[in-house]
Design a protein around this motif. Sequence first.
Motif, PDB file in Angstrom:
ATOM      1  N   LEU A 238       0.821  -1.217   0.000  1.00  0.00           N
ATOM      2  CA  LEU A 238       0.000   0.000   0.000  1.00  0.00           C
ATOM      3  C   LEU A 238       0.852   1.263   0.000  1.00  0.00           C
ATOM      4  N   LYS A 239       2.076   1.151   0.448  1.00  0.00           N
ATOM      5  CA  LYS A 239       2.986   2.287   0.343  1.00  0.00           C
ATOM      6  C   LYS A 239       3.292   2.587  -1.118  1.00  0.00           C
ATOM      7  N   LEU A 240       3.385   1.517  -1.922  1.00  0.00           N
ATOM      8  CA  LEU A 240       3.629   1.680  -3.359  1.00  0.00           C
ATOM      9  C   LEU A 240       2.357   2.064  -4.096  1.00  0.00           C
ATOM     10  N   TYR A 241       1.245   1.420  -3.714  1.00  0.00           N
ATOM     11  CA  TYR A 241      -0.039   1.614  -4.409  1.00  0.00           C
ATOM     12  C   TYR A 241      -1.141   1.854  -3.373  1.00  0.00           C
ATOM     13  N   PRO A 242      -1.263   3.097  -2.887  1.00  0.00           N
ATOM     14  CA  PRO A 242      -2.176   3.376  -1.765  1.00  0.00           C
ATOM     15  C   PRO A 242      -3.642   3.089  -2.070  1.00  0.00           C
ATOM     16  N   ARG A 243      -4.017   3.066  -3.343  1.00  0.00           N
ATOM     17  CA  ARG A 243      -5.433   2.900  -3.685  1.00  0.00           C
ATOM     18  C   ARG A 243      -5.712   1.558  -4.372  1.00  0.00           C
ATOM     19  N   PHE A 244      -4.864   0.591  -4.120  1.00  0.00           N
ATOM     20  CA  PHE A 244      -5.033  -0.738  -4.719  1.00  0.00           C
ATOM     21  C   PHE A 244      -6.094  -1.494  -3.918  1.00  0.00           C
ATOM     22  N   GLY A 245      -7.303  -1.580  -4.478  1.00  0.00           N
ATOM     23  CA  GLY A 245      -8.449  -2.130  -3.771  1.00  0.00           C
ATOM     24  C   GLY A 245      -8.246  -3.510  -3.180  1.00  0.00           C
ATOM     25  N   PRO A 246      -7.748  -4.507  -3.949  1.00  0.00           N
ATOM     26  CA  PRO A 246      -7.566  -5.841  -3.374  1.00  0.00           C
ATOM     27  C   PRO A 246      -6.658  -5.861  -2.143  1.00  0.00           C
ATOM     28  N   ALA A 247      -5.650  -4.969  -2.104  1.00  0.00           N
ATOM     29  CA  ALA A 247      -4.770  -4.910  -0.934  1.00  0.00           C
ATOM     30  C   ALA A 247      -5.499  -4.319   0.269  1.00  0.00           C
ATOM     31  N   LEU A 248      -6.305  -3.281   0.035  1.00  0.00           N
ATOM     32  CA  LEU A 248      -7.102  -2.704   1.126  1.00  0.00           C
ATOM     33  C   LEU A 248      -8.086  -3.739   1.664  1.00  0.00           C
ATOM     34  N   ASN A 249      -8.652  -4.531   0.780  1.00  0.00           N
ATOM     35  CA  ASN A 249      -9.582  -5.586   1.175  1.00  0.00           C
ATOM     36  C   ASN A 249      -8.882  -6.619   2.057  1.00  0.00           C
ATOM     37  N   LEU A 250      -7.711  -7.064   1.623  1.00  0.00           N
ATOM     38  CA  LEU A 250      -7.019  -8.134   2.335  1.00  0.00           C
ATOM     39  C   LEU A 250      -6.477  -7.668   3.687  1.00  0.00           C
ATOM     40  N   ILE A 251      -5.977  -6.433   3.764  1.00  0.00           N
ATOM     41  CA  ILE A 251      -5.452  -5.974   5.051  1.00  0.00           C
ATOM     42  C   ILE A 251      -6.584  -5.821   6.055  1.00  0.00           C
ATOM     43  N   ALA A 252      -7.781  -5.474   5.563  1.00  0.00           N
ATOM     44  CA  ALA A 252      -8.938  -5.412   6.458  1.00  0.00           C
ATOM     45  C   ALA A 252      -9.243  -6.800   7.021  1.00  0.00           C
ATOM     46  N   TYR A 253      -9.184  -7.824   6.168  1.00  0.00           N
ATOM     47  CA  TYR A 253      -9.407  -9.188   6.648  1.00  0.00           C
ATOM     48  C   TYR A 253      -8.342  -9.592   7.668  1.00  0.00           C
ATOM     49  N   ALA A 254      -7.094  -9.219   7.402  1.00  0.00           N
ATOM     50  CA  ALA A 254      -6.015  -9.587   8.322  1.00  0.00           C
ATOM     51  C   ALA A 254      -6.236  -8.985   9.700  1.00  0.00           C
ATOM     52  N   TYR A 255      -6.675  -7.726   9.743  1.00  0.00           N
ATOM     53  CA  TYR A 255      -6.984  -7.105  11.039  1.00  0.00           C
ATOM     54  C   TYR A 255      -8.230  -7.752  11.653  1.00  0.00           C
ATOM     55  N   GLY A 256      -9.238  -8.043  10.829  1.00  0.00           N
ATOM     56  CA  GLY A 256     -10.445  -8.687  11.340  1.00  0.00           C
ATOM     57  C   GLY A 256     -10.152 -10.046  11.943  1.00  0.00           C
ATOM     58  N   ASN A 257      -9.229 -10.789  11.340  1.00  0.00           N
ATOM     59  CA  ASN A 257      -8.860 -12.103  11.860  1.00  0.00           C
ATOM     60  C   ASN A 257      -8.205 -12.015  13.232  1.00  0.00           C
ATOM     61  N   GLN A 258      -7.685 -10.838  13.561  1.00  0.00           N
ATOM     62  CA  GLN A 258      -7.099 -10.614  14.883  1.00  0.00           C
ATOM     63  C   GLN A 258      -8.072  -9.910  15.827  1.00  0.00           C
ATOM     64  N   GLU A 259      -9.324  -9.765  15.356  1.00  0.00           N
ATOM     65  CA  GLU A 259     -10.390  -9.089  16.107  1.00  0.00           C
ATOM     66  C   GLU A 259     -10.057  -7.617  16.370  1.00  0.00           C
TER      67      GLU A 259
END
Length: 617
Positions: A238-259
């Motif tokens: 995301l530092k390289l591509y701040p608006r890359f949708g699939p990356a924003l989607n996946l990082i949200a899941y990663a945080y969600g998996n940690q509650e």
Amino acid sequence: KQIGKENQGVIDSDLGIELCRMDGVEALIRGSFMKAGDTFVTDVKVLDVGTKGILKTVSARGEGVDSILKRQIDDLSREVGRGFGREEPVTRARMTPIAEVTTRSIDAYNSFLRGREEYERFYYDDARRHLERAVELDPEFTMAYSYLAWVYYALANIPAYEETVQKLRKIGKKVTGKEGLYIQALLAVDGKDSDYISILKKIITGYPEEKRARLDLAARLNSRGRHEEAIVELNALLKLYPRFGPALNLIAYAYGNQEKYDEAIRYFQEYASVSPGDANPHDSMGELYFYMGRLDVAAEKFKEAIRIRPDFGSDNRVSYICALKENYADALKWIDQFIAAAPSRALKGWGFQLKAVYDHLLGKTEAAFADLTKAKELALADNDFVNADNLYRSLIWTSYDLGRYDLFLRYAHERFDFRAERKLRSGALNEILLVFYQGIADVRQDRLDAAQAKLAEIEAARSKINDQEKQTFEMAYYHLLSEILAAQGDPEKTIKAFHKVAGPGVQVGQIFTLIMNGVPSTYDIPARAYLNKGDIDKAIVEYEKLISPDPVAREFRLIHPYSRFRLAQLYEKKGLRDKALEQYKKLALIWKNADPDFPEAQEVKKRLTALKAVPSP
């Protein structure tokens, strides 16, 4: 769409520069071509996004339109790269001609780009159509096959996925460089994690700004529970591509998996803002709210995804939420909608399997088996033997749940004959699983000595099982062990063994986990252990857990009516008339349209009549 210009017919240089500035792009290449007879001349200008000044002008020419992809793109790329931006050594591996990696057909290339775009928006059926067109126009288009394989997998079309992978094994060897490594990664995806991850890291090392490799690596790390490592990769991406949708989607899941729900919601909202009009951000937020236990909010998010894209597949999530609340009328309505809109026979088949779970719980046995028959027909129509094998699992456990052990064992034998004929899984595992099924039937028919003999037979065969199949072996072994211990009335040992039956938990985004957790009703094994020991009070506590109104406490499993039925019987034994009456009333509603010969529904009617005749204490 983000700046309100989605209806602009053509993106001119000014708008292009504005879009580049939004994404932090430093330079824009604008191209045009002229045709004189069979000669095509391509001109490109490299524009500085900050000043709009021309940094470089390059041209190339060739005979015929195919020359653009056959030679001109490679020539132009080398000339543009020379002396512009960071100086990087161009290795032999990076000099794979673009026609070898992609195609010489402009039309095929255009279809590929459209297909890749739809894939990244999770519109898999649209992606399939464009990518199939690309390989139809050019049967040697390696990168199109790579994406097509992933699309078939997402559509649960396993035969097409395997056929495409085999095609890549044949034609992918000629591709070197970055694209060749991507093909190697795809071919290693079902192997060792270390091999797959190693190839992706090799791509990232050689091509630090390659976003798809970082995304794939983070996805694998996240799926293996390595959430912090995934977040590190995604932050770098995301530092390289701040608006890359699939990356924003996946990082949200990663945080969600940690509650870490606040962080997850923030990233999902950002994902929605950079992907206006797309269904997936809403579906993803629905999953997050589901795991937070906010089922009504989750359902609304899923419904929004459906409004945007009727065939997106979120209907089965809404269906399951209704079923969690024991609202089976709406659950059936939504799963029927899912089946009608599903873009592949495989997904329709999964829909019928989930519908069979609902019909089974409603006491509509004939309808449940009809659902499974339809699902099997859909699987075999595609020669999808893996999915057909899953159908046998549902047939087996539905029969078991109903106490029809002759039918249970008949389907078990059919399943392993089917597996042997199609060479599904190893012969050693299949033999063990058949023994497991026989042992389970022995326990339920009070043949404990025979069941223990079969457990010993399974244990003796442990050394024959390969590493890839050990988890399935362990599930079978501990399941049978826990059933035997429960029948013997040993709760402590039962619970210890039962906790080792590590099947997949409920994942609302993966329909097969909803099916596997819906049938059979074996989660009451600890309750039955206490009951067989004579400890009714503790058995009641266990059953009360299984019917908890809190879906999080139930680990998002459906309330099996049998749990209510057995709990009601225990309440009666304890003289808890009102509590028993409450459970029987709920069961009467659930089973009001059950088959006429469904015995539990008839028993509920009798018990209601009897209890209503007894005055409250």
